[in-house]
Design a protein around this motif. Structure first.
Motif, short mmCIF file in Angstrom:
data_model
loop_
_atom_site.label_atom_id
_atom_site.label_comp_id
_atom_site.label_asym_id
_atom_site.label_seq_id
_atom_site.Cartn_x
_atom_site.Cartn_y
_atom_site.Cartn_z
N PHE A 119 0.92 -1.56 -0.18
CA PHE A 119 -0.23 0.23 0.07
C PHE A 119 1.24 1.44 -0.34
O PHE A 119 1.54 1.45 0.50
N VAL A 120 0.58 2.29 -0.92
CA VAL A 120 1.02 3.67 -1.12
C VAL A 120 0.23 4.64 -0.50
O VAL A 120 -0.87 5.09 -1.49
N GLY A 121 0.88 5.19 0.36
CA GLY A 121 -0.35 6.39 1.46
C GLY A 121 0.78 7.58 1.79
O GLY A 121 2.03 7.42 1.96
N ASP A 122 0.41 8.43 1.90
CA ASP A 122 1.33 9.95 2.43
C ASP A 122 0.64 10.50 3.96
O ASP A 122 1.16 11.61 4.13
N GLN A 145 9.68 12.78 8.37
CA GLN A 145 9.83 12.20 9.65
C GLN A 145 8.44 11.33 10.32
O GLN A 145 8.04 10.10 11.02
N ARG A 146 7.08 11.86 10.05
CA ARG A 146 5.79 11.46 10.92
C ARG A 146 5.68 10.61 10.03
O ARG A 146 5.58 8.97 10.89
N VAL A 162 3.91 1.61 2.08
CA VAL A 162 5.44 2.89 2.03
C VAL A 162 4.50 3.80 1.43
O VAL A 162 3.76 4.65 0.97
N GLY A 163 5.69 5.25 2.51
CA GLY A 163 4.90 6.71 2.87
C GLY A 163 5.08 7.18 2.05
O GLY A 163 7.08 7.13 1.26
N TYR A 164 4.83 8.24 1.54
CA TYR A 164 4.81 9.19 0.58
C TYR A 164 5.56 10.48 0.62
O TYR A 164 4.09 11.03 1.50
N ALA A 165 6.18 11.43 1.19
CA ALA A 165 6.72 12.28 1.69
C ALA A 165 6.13 13.30 0.95
O ALA A 165 7.58 13.68 0.22
N ILE A 191 9.89 7.66 0.38
CA ILE A 191 9.80 7.16 -0.48
C ILE A 191 9.65 9.71 -1.02
O ILE A 191 8.83 10.10 -0.20
N THR A 192 9.91 9.93 -2.02
CA THR A 192 10.08 11.53 -2.03
C THR A 192 9.06 12.56 -3.60
O THR A 192 9.06 12.95 -3.75
N SER A 193 9.14 10.50 -3.98
CA SER A 193 8.47 11.17 -5.73
C SER A 193 8.05 9.86 -5.74
O SER A 193 8.56 8.38 -5.60
N MET A 194 6.95 9.82 -6.81
CA MET A 194 6.60 8.73 -6.70
C MET A 194 7.58 7.53 -7.99
O MET A 194 7.19 6.59 -8.10
N GLY A 195 8.03 8.13 -8.30
CA GLY A 195 9.22 7.64 -9.72
C GLY A 195 9.74 7.02 -8.73
O GLY A 195 9.76 5.59 -9.82
N ASP A 196 9.63 7.07 -7.41
CA ASP A 196 10.90 6.07 -7.14
C ASP A 196 10.14 4.55 -6.60
O ASP A 196 11.01 3.96 -6.21
N LEU A 197 8.83 4.58 -6.81
CA LEU A 197 8.01 3.04 -7.27
C LEU A 197 8.34 2.27 -8.50
O LEU A 197 8.94 1.18 -8.34
#
Length: 275
Positions: A211-214, A240-241, A230-233, A251-257
């Motif tokens: 699951f990918v969420g922010d 950190q949260r 996977v946390g999307y920052a 991840i900081t970019s959805m491209g990292d997936l």
């Protein structure tokens, strides 16, 4: 860090134990836990590469629902309508429309109806003005082409999110949209209800998904359903949260997936006793 207790809610009995990140719970797959030198982005890519199904939150990973249509103004308008109907709400986050709706949990059904109807109206207007984040259609197509089943799991209304997906040409890649259960704010994430419904639709055990969420509620919901998350920052401070909430990768970019994507080859699991 002391492990967080499981989510306690209507479906708490349905929870499945999370896969051990240091073990091999996925047939034929490597576990990121065996590669301590991997970055968090690489770990996220490994989790996705191992998964048959990728479950995606909508508001954040796919688009910003209230972009150009300020969320705090929408939240204030919904609270104003509730007050006009004689209902005072005390949301945890008065700038978040979903939090405002969540504040109706346990209240009279008439209150829930007034607030949800206002939320639906405002979200419909917002979604008509919103576009997917740059690059997201390509990321979605890459995931689909690599053989992953894609399901959107959202606290937003499923019908309007489906219309958004159709309008932006993603219906052939996104297999299903699982939206909130109308008039039941107690089942919004962090309840695992919507994720469990997604897994039931897919007919897959949680160890075959990710699951990918922010948000921290996404992390809690995913873990309560037994999925790695996977946390999307996507904003400063979120990393950190999400890490504190226990996200399995950040991840900081959805491209990292899609860093290591290649077409998936599904192999049968060995019979018991085989090595």
């Amino acid at each position: 860090m002391t492990p967080k207790p499981p989510w306690h809610g209507p479906h708490a009995a349905d929870q499945t134990q999370r896969p051990d990140p240091s073990g091999s719970t996925r047939c034929g797959a490597r576990s990121p836990g065996r590669h301590p030198t991997l970055t968090s982005s690489e770990t996220a890519a490994e989790l996705v590469a191992q998964a048959q199904a990728v479950l995606l939150d909508f508001d954040g990973p796919i688009c910003s629902v209230f972009a150009g249509y300020r969320a705090h103004e929408v939240a204030a308008e919904i609270m104003k309508r509730a007050a006009a109907a004689g209902y005072a709400l005390r949301p945890d986050d008065s700038d978040d429309p979903i939090s405002v709706y969540k504040a109706t949990t346990g209240m009279d059904p008439d209150v829930i109806a007034v607030v949800e109807d206002a939320l639906v109206e405002e979200a419909s207007t917002a979604l008509s003005r919103t576009e997917p984040h740059p690059g997201i259609p390509d990321r979605v197509r890459q995931l689909h082409t690599a053989g992953h089943r894609l399901v959107i799991v959202t606290n937003n209304g499923g019908g309007r999110v489906s219309a958004f997906i159709n309008r932006h040409g993603l219906a052939d890649q996104v297999e299903k949209v699982i939206g909130r259960d109308a008039r039941r704010p107690s089942l919004l994430k962090p309840s695992p209800d919507s994720i469990l419904r997604a897994l039931a639709y897919l007919d897959l055990p949680p160890e075959h998904g990710v699951f990918v969420g922010d948000s921290t509620s996404d992390v809690d919901a995913g873990h309560a359903a037994g999925l790695p998350v996977v946390g999307y920052a996507n904003k400063p401070g979120k990393d950190q949260r999400l890490r504190d909430a226990g996200a399995d990768a950040i991840i900081t970019s959805m491209g990292d997936l899609v860093l290591t994507l290649r077409p998936r080859t599904l192999r049968p699991c060995p019979a018991a006793g085989d090595a």
